[in-house]
Write an enzyme that holds these catalytic residues in place. Structure first.
Site, PDB file in Angstrom:
ATOM      1  N   GLY A 222       0.945  -1.213   0.184  1.00 21.40           N
ATOM      2  CA  GLY A 222       0.189  -0.115  -0.078  1.00 21.40           C
ATOM      3  C   GLY A 222       0.921   1.183  -0.042  1.00 21.40           C
ATOM      4  O   GLY A 222       1.850   1.458  -0.837  1.00 21.40           O
ATOM      5  N   ALA A 223       0.640   2.230   0.814  1.00 22.19           N
ATOM      6  CA  ALA A 223       1.222   3.590   1.040  1.00 22.19           C
ATOM      7  C   ALA A 223       2.738   3.196   1.350  1.00 22.19           C
ATOM      8  O   ALA A 223       3.453   4.327   1.178  1.00 22.19           O
ATOM      9  CB  ALA A 223       0.624   4.329   1.998  1.00 22.19           C
ATOM     10  N   GLY A 251      -1.963  -2.944  -7.448  1.00 24.60           N
ATOM     11  CA  GLY A 251      -1.263  -3.876  -7.066  1.00 24.60           C
ATOM     12  C   GLY A 251      -0.870  -4.638  -8.295  1.00 24.60           C
ATOM     13  O   GLY A 251       0.048  -5.574  -8.551  1.00 24.60           O
ATOM     14  N   ASP A 252      -1.981  -4.893  -9.237  1.00 22.89           N
ATOM     15  CA  ASP A 252      -1.737  -5.593 -10.422  1.00 22.89           C
ATOM     16  C   ASP A 252      -0.825  -4.735 -11.427  1.00 22.89           C
ATOM     17  O   ASP A 252      -0.086  -5.389 -12.117  1.00 22.89           O
ATOM     18  CB  ASP A 252      -3.201  -5.516 -11.332  1.00 22.89           C
ATOM     19  CG  ASP A 252      -4.046  -6.340 -10.332  1.00 22.89           C
ATOM     20  OD1 ASP A 252      -4.038  -7.085  -9.346  1.00 22.89           O
ATOM     21  OD2 ASP A 252      -5.285  -5.840 -10.289  1.00 22.89           O
TER      22      ASP A 252
END
Length: 316
Positions: A222-223, A251-252
């Protein structure tokens, strides 16, 4: 050539709202529709950046022409396996501050015969491929054995395999020893059976998977960016997104960036930097839009060996 297989694809409808109020009536600020599913998103990101890719997707019935048209619009070469009802409809609600709420359908009840058709279609594209990528959840009726068989078929043909899945399917995949897996922070913690509050905890859990026979583990954080772990070490990269619009598909895109880099012979450090650059660029776009060269070129990324014991994880 990078081949993707998405056993549980979706038609992704993204609705922008000022603010989501449970129980309220909302006026949509905008609506976009994209062909979805993790593998589809990987292929879309690769195609947007000029890489050769084929997306293998089960899609039949009334949604198949629309799905095919959207892939064609994205300039994604695709092979649709004729399985009526295989394309789900997923709804994403995105608020002004980037908060994302998703409602995903389960998908088509599927059988071993359906899996055999998908695998045969994917295998038909492996000649000359550098990677085959199995991505996403599995439809009801199918388990991790689909990805295990994909690994076996690719290995017989000398093609590297990346898998992005979760839960019991992830456990099955790890035992089969693919070249790469890409869990997010939550999925890795679920597999490890313990919280992973620090970067060192994430790296330790990834190293356990490497010791079990997976060559590389790329964990999206994530961040906090992403970390790549292999027998050669661990490297962490991060980028700050000042105006996030949607995390759907980020994420992909991160996985696509990694595969794009390593297919060109990049080092792990360069690959994780490109991966985070693509993932961060996706977060700055609406819905499940994927970044192109113009979007990624201005993203600043920093990387370093993943040794900071004080970095607390805060998202997936």
């Amino acid at each position: 050539m990078i081949v993707t297989l998405t056993p549980n694809p979706s038609l992704d409808r993204t609705i922008a709202l000022a603010r989501l109020q449970p129980g309220g009536v909302h006026r949509a600020l905008s609506l976009r529709e994209d062909p979805g599913g993790k593998g589809v998103n990987v292929s879309r990101a690769l195609a947007a950046n000029g890489a050769a890719t084929v997306a293998v997707v089960p899609a039949g019935g009334e949604l198949a022409p629309r799905f095919s048209a959207l892939l064609a619009d994205a300039q994604v070469t695709h092979d649709l396996v004729d399985l009526p009802g295989a394309v789900r409809t997923n709804i994403t609600l995105v608020e002004d501050d980037g908060t994302t709420t998703k409602v995903n359908e389960l998908g088509r009840d599927s059988t071993a015969a359906d899996a055999a058709l998908m695998l045969a279609a994917a295998e038909s594209h492996l000649e000359g491929a550098s990677w085959v990528v199995g991505c996403g959840s599995l439809p009801p009726g199918l388990g991790g054995e689909v990805y295990v068989e994909l690994i076996a078929r690719a290995r017989r043909r000398g093609v590297a395999v990346a898998i992005d899945t979760s839960g019991a399917a992830l456990t099955s995949v790890i035992a089969a020893g693919p070249d790469l897996i890409k869990p997010n922070h939550h999925e890795l913690a679920e597999h490890a059976g313990r919280p992973l509050p620090l970067l060192t905890d994430v790296v330790d859990a990834a190293r356990e998977i490497v010791a079990a026979g997976v060559a590389t583990v790329v964990v999206s954080l994530g961040a906090q960016g992403a970390v790549a772990v292999s027998r050669d070490g661990a490297v962490h990269a991060v980028s700050h997104v000042t105006a996030p619009l949607s995390t759907v598909g980020a994420g992909d895109c991160l996985l696509a960036g990694w595969l794009h880099a390593v297919s060109e012979g990049a080092s792990a450090r360069d690959a994780i930097e490109r991966a985070v650059r693509w993932g961060s660029a996706a977060v700055a776009l609406p819905g499940s839009a994927v970044p192109g060269p113009h979007d990624v070129e201005s993203v600043a990324v920093t990387s370093h060996p993943a040794l900071d014991p004080l970095l607390a994880m805060s998202g997936d």
